[in-house]
Design a protein around this motif. Structure first.
Motif, PDB file in Angstrom:
ATOM      1  N   VAL A   3       0.833  -1.201   0.000  1.00 42.79           N
ATOM      2  CA  VAL A   3       0.000   0.000   0.000  1.00 42.79           C
ATOM      3  C   VAL A   3       0.865   1.248   0.000  1.00 42.79           C
ATOM      4  O   VAL A   3       0.578   2.218  -0.709  1.00 42.79           O
ATOM      5  N   ALA A   4       1.942   1.262   0.771  1.00 41.49           N
ATOM      6  CA  ALA A   4       2.820   2.437   0.839  1.00 41.49           C
ATOM      7  C   ALA A   4       3.360   2.807  -0.542  1.00 41.49           C
ATOM      8  O   ALA A   4       3.439   3.998  -0.889  1.00 41.49           O
ATOM      9  N   GLU A   5       3.717   1.825  -1.345  1.00 41.74           N
ATOM     10  CA  GLU A   5       4.243   2.096  -2.683  1.00 41.74           C
ATOM     11  C   GLU A   5       3.146   2.616  -3.611  1.00 41.74           C
ATOM     12  O   GLU A   5       3.368   3.541  -4.402  1.00 41.74           O
ATOM     13  N   ILE A   6       1.954   2.061  -3.513  1.00 39.55           N
ATOM     14  CA  ILE A   6       0.832   2.540  -4.325  1.00 39.55           C
ATOM     15  C   ILE A   6       0.514   3.991  -3.969  1.00 39.55           C
ATOM     16  O   ILE A   6       0.321   4.830  -4.854  1.00 39.55           O
ATOM     17  N   MET A   7       0.491   4.296  -2.692  1.00 38.14           N
ATOM     18  CA  MET A   7       0.202   5.668  -2.258  1.00 38.14           C
ATOM     19  C   MET A   7       1.321   6.632  -2.664  1.00 38.14           C
ATOM     20  O   MET A   7       1.064   7.782  -3.010  1.00 38.14           O
ATOM     21  N   ARG A   8       2.554   6.165  -2.660  1.00 39.80           N
ATOM     22  CA  ARG A   8       3.672   7.006  -3.105  1.00 39.80           C
ATOM     23  C   ARG A   8       3.501   7.353  -4.586  1.00 39.80           C
ATOM     24  O   ARG A   8       3.680   8.507  -4.989  1.00 39.80           O
ATOM     25  N   ILE A   9       3.128   6.361  -5.389  1.00 38.24           N
ATOM     26  CA  ILE A   9       2.888   6.607  -6.811  1.00 38.24           C
ATOM     27  C   ILE A   9       1.780   7.639  -6.987  1.00 38.24           C
ATOM     28  O   ILE A   9       1.899   8.579  -7.783  1.00 38.24           O
ATOM     29  N   LEU A  10       0.699   7.482  -6.234  1.00 33.42           N
ATOM     30  CA  LEU A  10      -0.425   8.420  -6.313  1.00 33.42           C
ATOM     31  C   LEU A  10       0.019   9.843  -5.979  1.00 33.42           C
ATOM     32  O   LEU A  10      -0.263  10.783  -6.722  1.00 33.42           O
ATOM     33  N   GLN A  11       0.716  10.024  -4.874  1.00 37.02           N
ATOM     34  CA  GLN A  11       1.108  11.362  -4.424  1.00 37.02           C
ATOM     35  C   GLN A  11       2.237  11.963  -5.256  1.00 37.02           C
ATOM     36  O   GLN A  11       2.148  13.113  -5.682  1.00 37.02           O
ATOM     37  N   GLU A  12       3.281  11.200  -5.489  1.00 43.53           N
ATOM     38  CA  GLU A  12       4.484  11.775  -6.085  1.00 43.53           C
ATOM     39  C   GLU A  12       4.522  11.710  -7.614  1.00 43.53           C
ATOM     40  O   GLU A  12       5.151  12.563  -8.242  1.00 43.53           O
ATOM     41  N   ASN A  39      -0.800   8.113   1.973  1.00 44.75           N
ATOM     42  CA  ASN A  39       0.029   7.151   2.706  1.00 44.75           C
ATOM     43  C   ASN A  39      -0.878   6.049   3.250  1.00 44.75           C
ATOM     44  O   ASN A  39      -2.052   5.973   2.886  1.00 44.75           O
ATOM     45  N   GLU A  40      -0.345   5.221   4.113  1.00 41.85           N
ATOM     46  CA  GLU A  40      -1.132   4.098   4.632  1.00 41.85           C
ATOM     47  C   GLU A  40      -2.304   4.542   5.500  1.00 41.85           C
ATOM     48  O   GLU A  40      -3.199   3.752   5.781  1.00 41.85           O
ATOM     49  N   GLU A  41      -2.329   5.803   5.910  1.00 42.36           N
ATOM     50  CA  GLU A  41      -3.468   6.351   6.661  1.00 42.36           C
ATOM     51  C   GLU A  41      -4.595   6.796   5.743  1.00 42.36           C
ATOM     52  O   GLU A  41      -5.684   7.103   6.203  1.00 42.36           O
ATOM     53  N   GLY A  42      -4.321   6.896   4.445  1.00 42.26           N
ATOM     54  CA  GLY A  42      -5.338   7.304   3.498  1.00 42.26           C
ATOM     55  C   GLY A  42      -4.861   8.385   2.553  1.00 42.26           C
ATOM     56  O   GLY A  42      -3.662   8.602   2.380  1.00 42.26           O
ATOM     57  N   VAL A  43      -5.817   9.079   1.957  1.00 40.32           N
ATOM     58  CA  VAL A  43      -5.538  10.144   1.004  1.00 40.32           C
ATOM     59  C   VAL A  43      -6.064  11.446   1.593  1.00 40.32           C
ATOM     60  O   VAL A  43      -7.205  11.513   2.051  1.00 40.32           O
ATOM     61  N   PHE A  44      -5.224  12.473   1.556  1.00 41.15           N
ATOM     62  CA  PHE A  44      -5.558  13.767   2.131  1.00 41.15           C
ATOM     63  C   PHE A  44      -5.624  14.808   1.014  1.00 41.15           C
ATOM     64  O   PHE A  44      -4.707  14.898   0.194  1.00 41.15           O
ATOM     65  N   GLN A 119      -9.882  13.584   4.618  1.00 43.09           N
ATOM     66  CA  GLN A 119      -9.101  12.353   4.551  1.00 43.09           C
ATOM     67  C   GLN A 119     -10.001  11.209   4.102  1.00 43.09           C
ATOM     68  O   GLN A 119     -11.037  10.956   4.715  1.00 43.09           O
ATOM     69  N   LEU A 120      -9.603  10.537   3.031  1.00 44.27           N
ATOM     70  CA  LEU A 120     -10.207   9.253   2.699  1.00 44.27           C
ATOM     71  C   LEU A 120      -9.569   8.276   3.674  1.00 44.27           C
ATOM     72  O   LEU A 120      -8.388   7.971   3.569  1.00 44.27           O
ATOM     73  N   TYR A 121     -10.325   7.861   4.673  1.00 46.53           N
ATOM     74  CA  TYR A 121      -9.743   7.116   5.791  1.00 46.53           C
ATOM     75  C   TYR A 121     -10.159   5.642   5.836  1.00 46.53           C
ATOM     76  O   TYR A 121      -9.554   4.846   6.554  1.00 46.53           O
ATOM     77  N   ARG A 122     -11.190   5.289   5.079  1.00 50.19           N
ATOM     78  CA  ARG A 122     -11.659   3.903   5.110  1.00 50.19           C
ATOM     79  C   ARG A 122     -12.218   3.547   3.735  1.00 50.19           C
ATOM     80  O   ARG A 122     -12.985   4.311   3.156  1.00 50.19           O
ATOM     81  N   GLY A 123     -11.790   2.379   3.235  1.00 48.96           N
ATOM     82  CA  GLY A 123     -12.305   1.948   1.953  1.00 48.96           C
ATOM     83  C   GLY A 123     -11.432   0.889   1.328  1.00 48.96           C
ATOM     84  O   GLY A 123     -10.651   0.213   2.003  1.00 48.96           O
ATOM     85  N   HIS A 134      -0.325  -6.245 -13.915  1.00 47.23           N
ATOM     86  CA  HIS A 134      -0.342  -6.343 -12.452  1.00 47.23           C
ATOM     87  C   HIS A 134      -1.638  -5.753 -11.900  1.00 47.23           C
ATOM     88  O   HIS A 134      -2.058  -4.679 -12.318  1.00 47.23           O
ATOM     89  N   LYS A 135      -2.258  -6.474 -10.958  1.00 49.62           N
ATOM     90  CA  LYS A 135      -3.486  -6.004 -10.309  1.00 49.62           C
ATOM     91  C   LYS A 135      -3.360  -6.264  -8.818  1.00 49.62           C
ATOM     92  O   LYS A 135      -2.989  -7.371  -8.406  1.00 49.62           O
ATOM     93  N   TYR A 136      -3.672  -5.250  -8.033  1.00 50.61           N
ATOM     94  CA  TYR A 136      -3.617  -5.383  -6.576  1.00 50.61           C
ATOM     95  C   TYR A 136      -4.844  -4.717  -5.973  1.00 50.61           C
ATOM     96  O   TYR A 136      -5.190  -3.595  -6.338  1.00 50.61           O
ATOM     97  N   ILE A 137      -5.489  -5.415  -5.063  1.00 48.88           N
ATOM     98  CA  ILE A 137      -6.584  -4.843  -4.279  1.00 48.88           C
ATOM     99  C   ILE A 137      -6.023  -4.564  -2.895  1.00 48.88           C
ATOM    100  O   ILE A 137      -5.288  -5.390  -2.341  1.00 48.88           O
ATOM    101  N   PHE A 138      -6.353  -3.402  -2.328  1.00 46.25           N
ATOM    102  CA  PHE A 138      -5.822  -3.049  -1.021  1.00 46.25           C
ATOM    103  C   PHE A 138      -6.880  -2.342  -0.177  1.00 46.25           C
ATOM    104  O   PHE A 138      -7.844  -1.793  -0.710  1.00 46.25           O
ATOM    105  N   LYS A 139      -6.699  -2.390   1.117  1.00 49.84           N
ATOM    106  CA  LYS A 139      -7.598  -1.731   2.065  1.00 49.84           C
ATOM    107  C   LYS A 139      -7.026  -0.393   2.487  1.00 49.84           C
ATOM    108  O   LYS A 139      -5.808  -0.225   2.585  1.00 49.84           O
ATOM    109  N   ILE A 140      -7.917   0.541   2.748  1.00 49.98           N
ATOM    110  CA  ILE A 140      -7.554   1.837   3.303  1.00 49.98           C
ATOM    111  C   ILE A 140      -8.133   1.887   4.697  1.00 49.98           C
ATOM    112  O   ILE A 140      -9.323   1.639   4.891  1.00 49.98           O
ATOM    113  N   GLY A 141      -7.312   2.190   5.676  1.00 48.07           N
ATOM    114  CA  GLY A 141      -7.771   2.209   7.064  1.00 48.07           C
ATOM    115  C   GLY A 141      -7.762   0.823   7.657  1.00 48.07           C
ATOM    116  O   GLY A 141      -7.375  -0.156   7.045  1.00 48.07           O
TER     117      GLY A 141
END
Length: 142
Positions: A3-12, A39-44, A119-123, A134-141
């Protein structure tokens, strides 16, 4: 992929995404937002209380986010669906720090100081590399 890498791609790398909401009548709305922090806490992300976007988030906290990046052969898509919560001014400085457009959208200090962070905190999220399969499903929160 973590999840941390996916969120890094999204943000950066993607930096902006389309956020979809619905209004009180059920009519859908979508707009681009700058991803302030992911990040792993969600999207701000942020918006001003005078916007329709802010009102839609107040009326219904369920959103969908979609972002895409194409670079040469690689095409990446990130989708997320879940719930947001308003943080108000909490984390505002951190979200503003990564936003190159804030001065164009909110040109003066008064408008910038009125911005609220959400904050998108759960989903649940989905990462897909269209060209590599490549396909990955991940949880937020939690």
């Amino acid at each position: 992929m973590k999840v941390a890498e996916i969120m890094r791609i999204l943000q950066e790398e993607m930096k902006a995404a389309v956020v979809a909401t619905v209004d009180k009548t059920g009519k859908p709305h979508a707009r681009y937002v700058n991803i302030g922090v992911a990040n792993e806490e969600g999207v701000f992300f942020m918006t001003h209380p005078k916007t329709n976007f802010y009102q839609q988030l107040q009326d219904n906290p369920h959103i969908a986010i979609t972002a895409m990046k194409e670079e040469g052969y690689l095409i990446q898509v990130i989708r997320m669906e879940g719930e947001v919560r308003e943080l108000g001014k909490e984390k505002l400085e951190r979200v503003l720090a990564n936003n190159p457009y804030v001065k164009q959208v909110y040109p003066n200090q008064e408008e910038q100081s009125a911005i609220h962070v959400f904050q998108l905190y759960r989903g649940e999220g989905f990462y897909h590399s269209l060209t590599q399969g490549h396909k990955y499903i991940f949880k937020i929160g939690k």
